[in-house]
Scaffold this motif. Structure first.
Motif, PDB file in Angstrom:
ATOM      1  N   GLU A  33       0.832  -1.209   0.000  1.00 45.21           N
ATOM      2  CA  GLU A  33       0.000   0.000   0.000  1.00 45.21           C
ATOM      3  C   GLU A  33       0.870   1.264   0.000  1.00 45.21           C
ATOM      4  OE1 GLU A  33      -2.616   2.361   3.328  1.00 45.21           O
ATOM      5  OE2 GLU A  33      -2.754   0.173   3.304  1.00 45.21           O
ATOM      6  N   LEU A  34       1.904   1.275   0.831  1.00 47.56           N
ATOM      7  CA  LEU A  34       2.778   2.449   0.920  1.00 47.56           C
ATOM      8  C   LEU A  34       3.566   2.648  -0.372  1.00 47.56           C
ATOM      9  CD1 LEU A  34       4.144   1.980   4.567  1.00 47.56           C
ATOM     10  CD2 LEU A  34       2.490   3.701   3.785  1.00 47.56           C
ATOM     11  N   ILE A  35       3.946   1.558  -1.021  1.00 49.04           N
ATOM     12  CA  ILE A  35       4.635   1.657  -2.305  1.00 49.04           C
ATOM     13  C   ILE A  35       3.693   2.183  -3.375  1.00 49.04           C
ATOM     14  CG2 ILE A  35       5.633   0.269  -4.174  1.00 49.04           C
ATOM     15  CD1 ILE A  35       6.870  -1.516  -1.940  1.00 49.04           C
ATOM     16  N   ARG A  36       2.475   1.665  -3.389  1.00 52.65           N
ATOM     17  CA  ARG A  36       1.496   2.066  -4.399  1.00 52.65           C
ATOM     18  C   ARG A  36       1.157   3.553  -4.297  1.00 52.65           C
ATOM     19  NH1 ARG A  36      -2.024  -1.288  -2.853  1.00 52.65           N
ATOM     20  NH2 ARG A  36      -1.053  -3.034  -3.952  1.00 52.65           N
ATOM     21  N   THR A  37       1.108   4.058  -3.063  1.00 52.75           N
ATOM     22  CA  THR A  37       0.766   5.474  -2.848  1.00 52.75           C
ATOM     23  C   THR A  37       2.004   6.374  -2.826  1.00 52.75           C
ATOM     24  OG1 THR A  37       0.768   5.100  -0.440  1.00 52.75           O
ATOM     25  CG2 THR A  37      -1.352   4.920  -1.587  1.00 52.75           C
ATOM     26  N   ARG A  38       3.174   5.798  -3.129  1.00 51.46           N
ATOM     27  CA  ARG A  38       4.442   6.521  -3.250  1.00 51.46           C
ATOM     28  C   ARG A  38       4.908   7.134  -1.929  1.00 51.46           C
ATOM     29  NH1 ARG A  38       3.988   9.540  -9.205  1.00 51.46           N
ATOM     30  NH2 ARG A  38       3.000   7.770 -10.290  1.00 51.46           N
ATOM     31  N   GLU A  39       4.468   6.569  -0.809  1.00 53.35           N
ATOM     32  CA  GLU A  39       4.927   7.062   0.493  1.00 53.35           C
ATOM     33  C   GLU A  39       6.299   6.515   0.835  1.00 53.35           C
ATOM     34  OE1 GLU A  39       1.724   7.183   3.601  1.00 53.35           O
ATOM     35  OE2 GLU A  39       0.513   6.356   1.959  1.00 53.35           O
ATOM     36  N   ILE A  40       6.617   5.324   0.319  1.00 53.70           N
ATOM     37  CA  ILE A  40       7.968   4.787   0.379  1.00 53.70           C
ATOM     38  C   ILE A  40       8.271   4.140  -0.967  1.00 53.70           C
ATOM     39  CG2 ILE A  40       8.091   4.405   2.891  1.00 53.70           C
ATOM     40  CD1 ILE A  40       7.384   1.498   2.427  1.00 53.70           C
ATOM     41  N   SER A  41       9.525   3.955  -1.271  1.00 62.57           N
ATOM     42  CA  SER A  41       9.890   3.366  -2.561  1.00 62.57           C
ATOM     43  C   SER A  41      10.312   1.912  -2.373  1.00 62.57           C
ATOM     44  CB  SER A  41      11.025   4.152  -3.195  1.00 62.57           C
ATOM     45  OG  SER A  41      12.265   3.801  -2.596  1.00 62.57           O
ATOM     46  N   PRO A  42      10.166   1.103  -3.428  1.00 62.67           N
ATOM     47  CA  PRO A  42      10.664  -0.270  -3.362  1.00 62.67           C
ATOM     48  C   PRO A  42      12.151  -0.342  -3.027  1.00 62.67           C
ATOM     49  CG  PRO A  42       9.243  -0.001  -5.268  1.00 62.67           C
ATOM     50  CD  PRO A  42       9.466   1.375  -4.699  1.00 62.67           C
ATOM     51  N   VAL A  43      12.915   0.653  -3.460  1.00 65.92           N
ATOM     52  CA  VAL A  43      14.348   0.675  -3.162  1.00 65.92           C
ATOM     53  C   VAL A  43      14.571   0.838  -1.659  1.00 65.92           C
ATOM     54  CG1 VAL A  43      16.512   1.930  -3.508  1.00 65.92           C
ATOM     55  CG2 VAL A  43      14.960   1.549  -5.446  1.00 65.92           C
ATOM     56  N   GLU A  44      13.809   1.732  -1.014  1.00 65.37           N
ATOM     57  CA  GLU A  44      13.903   1.912   0.433  1.00 65.37           C
ATOM     58  C   GLU A  44      13.544   0.621   1.167  1.00 65.37           C
ATOM     59  OE1 GLU A  44      12.423   5.826   2.311  1.00 65.37           O
ATOM     60  OE2 GLU A  44      11.300   5.650   0.425  1.00 65.37           O
ATOM     61  N   VAL A  45      12.482  -0.018   0.702  1.00 64.79           N
ATOM     62  CA  VAL A  45      12.009  -1.240   1.352  1.00 64.79           C
ATOM     63  C   VAL A  45      13.049  -2.348   1.232  1.00 64.79           C
ATOM     64  CG1 VAL A  45      10.245  -3.041   1.300  1.00 64.79           C
ATOM     65  CG2 VAL A  45       9.581  -0.643   1.028  1.00 64.79           C
ATOM     66  N   MET A  46      13.588  -2.510   0.035  1.00 66.61           N
ATOM     67  CA  MET A  46      14.596  -3.550  -0.173  1.00 66.61           C
ATOM     68  C   MET A  46      15.829  -3.267   0.677  1.00 66.61           C
ATOM     69  SD  MET A  46      15.508  -6.369  -1.566  1.00 66.61           S
ATOM     70  CE  MET A  46      14.193  -6.594  -2.775  1.00 66.61           C
ATOM     71  N   GLN A  47      16.299  -2.041   0.681  1.00 68.91           N
ATOM     72  CA  GLN A  47      17.509  -1.723   1.433  1.00 68.91           C
ATOM     73  C   GLN A  47      17.294  -1.907   2.929  1.00 68.91           C
ATOM     74  OE1 GLN A  47      20.506  -1.035  -0.171  1.00 68.91           O
ATOM     75  NE2 GLN A  47      21.205  -1.553   1.905  1.00 68.91           N
ATOM     76  N   ALA A  48      16.106  -1.557   3.412  1.00 68.97           N
ATOM     77  CA  ALA A  48      15.808  -1.726   4.836  1.00 68.97           C
ATOM     78  C   ALA A  48      15.924  -3.189   5.245  1.00 68.97           C
ATOM     79  CB  ALA A  48      14.420  -1.200   5.151  1.00 68.97           C
ATOM     80  N   HIS A  49      15.438  -4.086   4.400  1.00 72.95           N
ATOM     81  CA  HIS A  49      15.500  -5.514   4.731  1.00 72.95           C
ATOM     82  C   HIS A  49      16.913  -6.062   4.566  1.00 72.95           C
ATOM     83  CE1 HIS A  49      11.090  -5.112   4.473  1.00 72.95           C
ATOM     84  NE2 HIS A  49      11.113  -6.097   5.352  1.00 72.95           N
ATOM     85  N   LEU A  50      17.649  -5.586   3.584  1.00 66.33           N
ATOM     86  CA  LEU A  50      19.046  -6.000   3.447  1.00 66.33           C
ATOM     87  C   LEU A  50      19.869  -5.532   4.644  1.00 66.33           C
ATOM     88  CD1 LEU A  50      19.568  -5.291  -0.354  1.00 66.33           C
ATOM     89  CD2 LEU A  50      19.577  -7.547   0.740  1.00 66.33           C
ATOM     90  N   ASP A  51      19.591  -4.319   5.111  1.00 57.87           N
ATOM     91  CA  ASP A  51      20.286  -3.810   6.298  1.00 57.87           C
ATOM     92  C   ASP A  51      19.932  -4.631   7.535  1.00 57.87           C
ATOM     93  OD1 ASP A  51      21.408  -1.819   4.755  1.00 57.87           O
ATOM     94  OD2 ASP A  51      20.031  -0.239   5.423  1.00 57.87           O
ATOM     95  N   ARG A  52      18.672  -5.005   7.628  1.00 56.31           N
ATOM     96  CA  ARG A  52      18.230  -5.816   8.770  1.00 56.31           C
ATOM     97  C   ARG A  52      18.921  -7.184   8.758  1.00 56.31           C
ATOM     98  NH1 ARG A  52      16.240  -5.387  13.899  1.00 56.31           N
ATOM     99  NH2 ARG A  52      14.706  -7.001  14.369  1.00 56.31           N
ATOM    100  N   ILE A  53      19.020  -7.776   7.583  1.00 56.62           N
ATOM    101  CA  ILE A  53      19.714  -9.062   7.457  1.00 56.62           C
ATOM    102  C   ILE A  53      21.167  -8.922   7.888  1.00 56.62           C
ATOM    103  CG2 ILE A  53      20.575 -10.753   5.788  1.00 56.62           C
ATOM    104  CD1 ILE A  53      17.943 -10.315   4.220  1.00 56.62           C
ATOM    105  N   GLU A  54      21.815  -7.870   7.424  1.00 56.93           N
ATOM    106  CA  GLU A  54      23.216  -7.669   7.777  1.00 56.93           C
ATOM    107  C   GLU A  54      23.403  -7.513   9.285  1.00 56.93           C
ATOM    108  OE1 GLU A  54      27.002  -4.776   6.561  1.00 56.93           O
ATOM    109  OE2 GLU A  54      24.969  -4.271   5.911  1.00 56.93           O
ATOM    110  N   ALA A  55      22.452  -6.845   9.930  1.00 56.27           N
ATOM    111  CA  ALA A  55      22.569  -6.581  11.370  1.00 56.27           C
ATOM    112  C   ALA A  55      22.206  -7.778  12.229  1.00 56.27           C
ATOM    113  CB  ALA A  55      21.687  -5.386  11.736  1.00 56.27           C
TER     114      ALA A  55
END
Length: 468
Positions: free
Chosen positions: A15-37
């Motif tokens: 929903e947030l991606i569809r309404t442009r409140e966050i980007s898929p790039v932000e979402v992907m990076q957030a999860h990659l950062d979480r995995i790294e941590a």
């Protein structure tokens, strides 16, 4: 913002991606950062999907261009490492398959991508998906985010741990006897094993015995499981078991002519159950009753006559061993302990095999009789909360049983092909999740999703995350 993103469920992210409140790039990076941590402690992730960042950039461009978006557009998802992913390692938890990279996606993966999902990573499992702990010689042991001295379950334990820890919002696991629902219970997430044949097993190994294997969605909310399942269900023209069902429709399965009728039970017929777990099942039943649903404490005599775990054991060994022998021939030194154990099991005699086949039919008849009178059944998933690593014997409610008994309430649905959903509804004295199982009649996934959503709306444990 990164930490907040990794706590949103997949539906919210879409929903947030569809309404442009966050980007898929932000979402992907957030999860990659979480995995790294987090993953160095949990060890749920075995391979990061190459190209995931580029796929997120392409998804972002599609949003900005105003293109038509799928229901999971830009949402990362993870996949158990027994499920084929094109161009991404799929090593089945074994050195025997080290470096194996499929050319094609499994049907379930392809359907997630078609819905707009982006493959993030592959997750850990026991060798060949055959045990209740996720440990192997290739990628090691996965730990439970609630207590790293405990298991996140098996065989989809890496998947359950990744989702519970916020490394992934949504994923795919497989289930032979416990493997989607058990890990969900041990980590407090939600998962569903649909009616056998609803979701094709094409591109997944092992498939023997095919009549018991399932693939299903795992997530942190009922609505995410429903959304993923709506994309996964339906025949693919390749899996012969997946040719008789139409497309899943969330409006099918509820009878508007009368109120829902729900039964609940923790036995007999499932083996011993810890009192804390039994109390959680009763609490879920009482919560439904408080919502105005007709609820009864019930029994299913067929489960008392034929212990489903015994039936399963007598049937699946004969069908599993040839596939294991073929896969491991010439590589015996690379096998882990559970594969060795499986191959050492004695063959079932033909008379016992036939008797077990008849027992399976009696179990189906018993459930058919029950679902002629009730719409859903509430049981436990596991008889105890998540256990310590490596434990092979348990004292449960005054009885000592081996580890296979943890499958007592889940394996009946594999033997019969019935759908079941696992969701958290309680917490143990030690702070560990306790899940309940919502069971429905064949093809009645909409009913159990409805009942589960009602339970979720009054759950005492909504929005609780591991402290990592």
């Amino acid at each position: 913002m990164t930490h907040q993103i990794t706590r949103f469920d997949a539906t919210k992210l879409a929903e947030l991606i569809r309404t442009r409140e966050i980007s898929p790039v932000e979402v992907m990076q957030a999860h990659l950062d979480r995995i790294e941590a987090i993953d160095p402690t949990i060890n749920a992730i075995v391979t990061i999907a190459e190209g995931s960042r580029d796929a997120a950039k392409a998804a972002e461009a599609a949003v900005m261009a105003g293109e038509e978006l799928g229901p999971l557009h830009g949402v990362p998802f993870t996949v158990k490492d027994s499920i084929d992913t094109a161009g991404v390692l799929t090593q089945r938890g074994s050195p025997i398959f080290r470096g194996r990279t499929p050319d094609q996606d499994a049907t379930s993966v392809a359907r997630m991508k078609k819905a707009g999902g982006i493959l993030l990573a592959k997750t850990n499992l026991p060798e060949f998906s055959y045990w209740i702990e996720s440990d192997n010689l290739l990628s090691g042991r996965s730990n439970n985010p609630w207590d790293v001295t405990r298991t996140p379950g098996g065989s989809s334990g890496g998947e359950s741990a990744a989702i519970a820890a916020g490394m992934s919002p949504l994923g795919l696991g497989t289930d032979l006897a416990i493997s989607v629902r058990g890990p969900a219970a041990q980590t407090g997430i939600t998962s569903m094993k649909a009616t056998h044949g609803r979701v094709p097993m094409t591109g997944i190994w092992p498939r023997a015995p095919r009549r018991f294997w399932h693939v299903g969605p795992m997530a942190r909310s009922v609505r995410d499981v429903a959304l993923a399942f709506s994309q996964l269900a339906g025949p693919d023209g390749q899996d012969a078991f997946a040719t008789i069902f139409g497309q899943f429709d969330a409006d099918i399965g509820l009878n508007p002519e009368r109120p829902l009728r729900v039964g609940w039970m923790v036995g007999p017929g499932f083996g011993p159950v810890d009192p804390e777990v039994a109390a959680t099942v009763k609490a879920a039943a009482e919560a439904l009753k408080d919502l105005g649903i007709h609820v009864e404490h019930v029994g299913i005599p067929a489960l008392e006559r034929d212990f489903a775990l015994d039936v399963f054991n007598r049937l699946h060994v004969m069908e599993m061993k040839p596939a294991f022998r073929e896969a491991t021939s010439g590589h015996e030194a690379e096998m882990y302990k559970m594969s060795r154990t499986m191959l050492s099991l004695p063959d079932t005699s033909m008379s016992d095999f036939i008797d077990a086949e008849q027992a399976a039919e009696r179990l189906r008849d018993g459930y058919a009789d029950y679902f002629a009178r009730f719409d859903a059944l509430i049981t436990h998933v596991l008889p105890i909360p998540a256990h310590k690593h490596g434990v092979e014997e348990f004292a449960i409610d005054g009885q000592t049983v081996d580890a296979t008994y943890l499958q007592g309430a889940t394996v009946p649905l594999n033997v019969t092909g019935l759908p079941g959903l696992a969701m958290r509804f309680g917490t143990s004295r030690e702070g560990l999740p306790i899940n309940v199982q919502v069971v429905g009649a064949w093809q009645a996934e909409s009913t159990i999703l409805h009942v589960a959503s009602l339970l979720e709306s009054v759950s005492p444990v909504q929005g609780i995350f591991p402290d990592l």
